[in-house]
Design an enzyme around this catalytic site. Structure first.
Site, mmCIF file in Angstrom:
data_model
loop_
_atom_site.group_PDB
_atom_site.id
_atom_site.type_symbol
_atom_site.label_atom_id
_atom_site.label_comp_id
_atom_site.label_asym_id
_atom_site.label_seq_id
_atom_site.Cartn_x
_atom_site.Cartn_y
_atom_site.Cartn_z
ATOM 1 N N ASP A 104 0.867 -1.171 0.000
ATOM 2 C CA ASP A 104 0.000 0.000 0.000
ATOM 3 C C ASP A 104 0.905 1.223 0.000
ATOM 4 O O ASP A 104 1.906 1.252 0.724
ATOM 5 C CB ASP A 104 -0.830 -0.020 1.300
ATOM 6 C CG ASP A 104 -2.236 0.457 1.105
ATOM 7 O OD1 ASP A 104 -2.402 1.488 0.447
ATOM 8 O OD2 ASP A 104 -3.159 -0.193 1.639
ATOM 9 N N HIS A 339 -10.259 -3.307 4.345
ATOM 10 C CA HIS A 339 -10.113 -2.710 5.671
ATOM 11 C C HIS A 339 -11.009 -1.488 5.856
ATOM 12 O O HIS A 339 -11.102 -0.961 6.958
ATOM 13 C CB HIS A 339 -8.649 -2.326 5.886
ATOM 14 C CG HIS A 339 -8.210 -1.247 4.939
ATOM 15 N ND1 HIS A 339 -8.157 -1.432 3.576
ATOM 16 C CD2 HIS A 339 -7.863 0.034 5.159
ATOM 17 C CE1 HIS A 339 -7.782 -0.308 3.005
ATOM 18 N NE2 HIS A 339 -7.590 0.608 3.941
HETATM 19 C C1 GLC Z 1 -8.021 5.250 1.962
HETATM 20 C C2 GLC Z 1 -7.693 4.089 2.870
HETATM 21 C C3 GLC Z 1 -8.271 4.361 4.204
HETATM 22 C C4 GLC Z 1 -7.619 5.607 4.751
HETATM 23 C C5 GLC Z 1 -7.737 6.774 3.777
HETATM 24 C C6 GLC Z 1 -6.798 7.870 4.129
HETATM 25 O O1 GLC Z 1 -9.368 5.406 1.795
HETATM 26 O O2 GLC Z 1 -8.135 2.888 2.312
HETATM 27 O O3 GLC Z 1 -8.113 3.291 5.087
HETATM 28 O O4 GLC Z 1 -8.217 5.940 5.963
HETATM 29 O O5 GLC Z 1 -7.434 6.416 2.455
HETATM 30 O O6 GLC Z 1 -5.480 7.544 3.791
#
Ligand code: GLC
Ligand code: CA
Length: 605
Positions: A104, A339
């Site tokens: 990620d 998640h």
């Molecule tokens: C994306 C991620 C999430 C996070 C957000 C801010 O949506 O998947 O978990 O809180 O970005 O980085």
């Protein structure tokens, strides 16, 4: 056209992705937080699933305002997760097992504790000031921008030393980077190359559609309301230079066949998807959209579901429309949980005891038989369920906590908010993995960072390993089936019976092979008339139940029953009326009811 077959084969199109939220997978040192050594200790389990690539949520150094989505050093590993040495071991051990690793990466924003921001906020003259977006206070209040995680919903925060406001689409500890600054872009490409050089195989790109901003900072509330139906993420995903930046990123870092990318595409509709992933545009490889997981959201409330449950014809149309996009070019993905989502069996199946296993198997069948790269979230293979916290104090997720504060500050209904969060809140999908029936589900010897679902005593990997009818065993077999039948990856998809309220039926066809998939998405028994004439002796290739009953071309489908038939001859496609006529010509009274199951059919592979 949906019948066109995508023929340019690629390893990432043939992959099955397994997402690991490292906080919750396996703790190796008793601090209650999952870590890299924990994952390393479970690699044989991961291998046993048959998956091809792990998507690992962020493990970079971070103060963890948002569990690693706020990076303070892109070149280091978060203390809680382990060391760079652990990371190198993980890459090597995965590759030894022929599993790829997708990291990620978060480049829309950093942590406010990243040295760039720590410097930037010192003075307007600091060279890093222009790494972020600012609104000078002498110009008055900044034009409104919405923040996803701010308790007041405000994306601008005041910084005293510079007498200006900085922009943060997420929490105030997550300032947005200025991609308009070429030095920022260069620094990001360096980061990406650094990790590719360490041997990783791809990036899942967080909030990547938000990176370009209109830095004339117009007042946009009307536009958001009218053009984007009040959806700020859709406005954010349409910055003026987005595709230029992605093309530059491709030229700089992605122009090689051994890596892939997966874009988080919130705010993107199917009409625009190919702009990101069509081969000749040279941007990204895959994206995942939010239209599917947001189906059934009410207009009012925060992540509230409309009453009345799943509208199956709408869902079928949605996934069919998205399929048709990628029949034209590019390539799709399919998922039901991440998640950021609740557990898939709670949201899309049925987690009541009598339906949980069968509906989890149905969803697994769906994901593994669509023409798109399937993404599973850890625990999907066990049918892990929402935990349904009662109190706000149980939550650890910044989104739920801050939105609760927001609702409260508006005088809103916090009870109702908590009820909605039991179904859609993100922590439901983040509870620790349920390894076995020992204390703390075998996840940790310490105090888990987030409560473990009590149902681990009967929902856990060890028990399912022992039980040949378990969800886990079914998952492994279906993964094998997909790996052995290219028709399931590349074959054309065709929807049948689009209006049927309970049953989702489709075919996949490649060259001489056709498979028919019949999924009862309801908790009712359904007498389902097949759109094909099936030979009276037809046995399903896959059945998520023991029983199978076919009579006069009608199947008695049990609640959540999932069936795959095939290979069928490709030319066998009579319409329902013709089929009916044919059936009526058959001698009556022929009926069959047989025991069949995935196991007994040996999958014919
Ligand atoms: C994306 C991620 C999430 C996070 C957000 C801010 O949506 O998947 O978990 O809180 O970005 O980085
Ligand atoms: Ca740990």
């Amino acid at each position: 056209m949906s019948n066109k077959v995508v023929r340019d084969k690629n390893w990432w199109k043939e992959s099955i992705i397994y997402q690991i939220y490292p906080w919750s997978f396996k703790d190796s040192n008793g601090d209650g937080i999952g870590d890299l050594q924990g994952i390393i200790s479970k690699l044989d389990y991961i291998k046993s699933l048959g998956i091809d690539m792990v998507w690992l949520n962020p493990i970079y150094k971070s103060p963890n305002d948002d569990n690693g989505y706020d990076i303070s050093d892109y070149y280091d590993i978060m203390r809680e997760m382990g060391t760079m040495e652990d990371f190198d071991t993980l890459v090597k051990e995965l590759h030894d097992r022929k599993i790829r690793l997708m990291m990620d990466i978060i480049v829309n924003h950093t942590s406010d504790e990243h040295p760039w921001f720590a410097d930037a906020r010192q003075s307007r003259e600091n060279p890093y000031y222009s790494y972020y977006h600012w609104w000078p206070a002498e110009k008055g209040k900044p034009p409104r921008r919405y923040s996803h995680f701010d308790p007041a919903g405000n994306a601008w925060s005041y910084n005293k030393a510079t007498d200006s406001y900085y922009l943060h689409y997420f929490s105030e500890k997550m300032p947005d980077l200025s991609w308009e600054n070429p030095d920022v872009r260069k620094a990001i490409y360096d980061i990406m190359r650094f990790w590719f050089n360490k041997g990783i195989d791809g990036f899942r790109m967080d909030a990547i559609c938000y990176i370009s901003k209109d830095t004339t900072w117009p007042e946009v509330e009307e536009i958001v309301k009218e053009k984007y139906r009040s959806d700020w993420s859709a406005y954010y995903a349409h910055g003026p230079h987005l595709h230029e930046y992605l093309q530059e990123m491709h030229r700089e870092t992605l122009d090689r066949p051994d890596v892939t990318t997966l874009a988080e595409a919130s705010g993107i509709t199917k009409d625009e998807a190919l702009l990101f992933v069509k081969e000749d545009r040279k941007e990204l490889h895959m994206l995942y959209h939010f239209e599917g997981v947001q189906l059934g959201f009410a207009k009012e409330g925060y992540k509230r579901l409309e009453p009345g449950g799943l509208n199956l014809p709408e869902m079928k149309q949605l996934y069919t429309d998205w399929n048709n996009v990628f029949a034209e070019g590019g390539w799709g993905t399919i998922y039901l949980g991440t998640h950021d989502q609740p557990r898939m069996v709670t949201r899309w199946g049925n987690d009541e005891e009598q339906y949980r296993e069968i509906s989890a198997k149905l969803l697994i069948t769906f994901l593994l038989t669509m023409r798109a790269t399937p993404i599973f979230y850890y625990g999907d293979e066990l049918g892990m369920t929402n935990i349904r916290f009662e109190k706000i104090e149980d939550y650890k997720d910044i989104e739920t906590i801050n939105m609760y504060k927001y609702v409260k500050s508006q005088g809103g209904d916090t009870e109702r908010f908590l009820k909605d969060a039991q179904i859609t809140g993100r922590d439901n999908g983040r509870t620790p993995f349920q390894w076995d029936e020992s204390p703390n589900a075998g996840f940790t010897t310490g105090k888990p960072w987030l409560k473990i679902n009590d149902n681990y005593k009967f929902i856990n990997a060890a028990a399912q390993d022992r039980d040949e009818r378990s969800i886990l065993r079914y998952f492994r077999q279906l993964v094998l089936l997909r790996k052995h039948k290219p028709v399931l990856t590349y074959g054309a998809y065709e929807l049948l019976d689009p209006d049927h309220p309970q049953v989702y039926t489709y075919t996949r066809t490649l060259d001489e092979e056709k498979l028919l998939i019949v999924l009862n998405f309801s908790k009712e028994e359904v007498l389902y008339k097949l759109p094909f004439v099936l030979d009276i002796d037809t046995e399903p290739l896959v059945n998520n139940m023991l029983s199978f009953r076919l009579e006069n071309n009608e199947i008695t489908l049990s609640p959540y029953q999932a069936l795959i038939f095939g290979p069928l001859p490709t030319e066998l496609q009579p319409l329902r009326d013709e089929a009916q006529a044919l059936v009526e010509e058959q001698p009556s009274g022929k009926m069959k009811e047989k025991n069949s199951s995935l196991e007994s059919n040996e999958l014919a592979i």
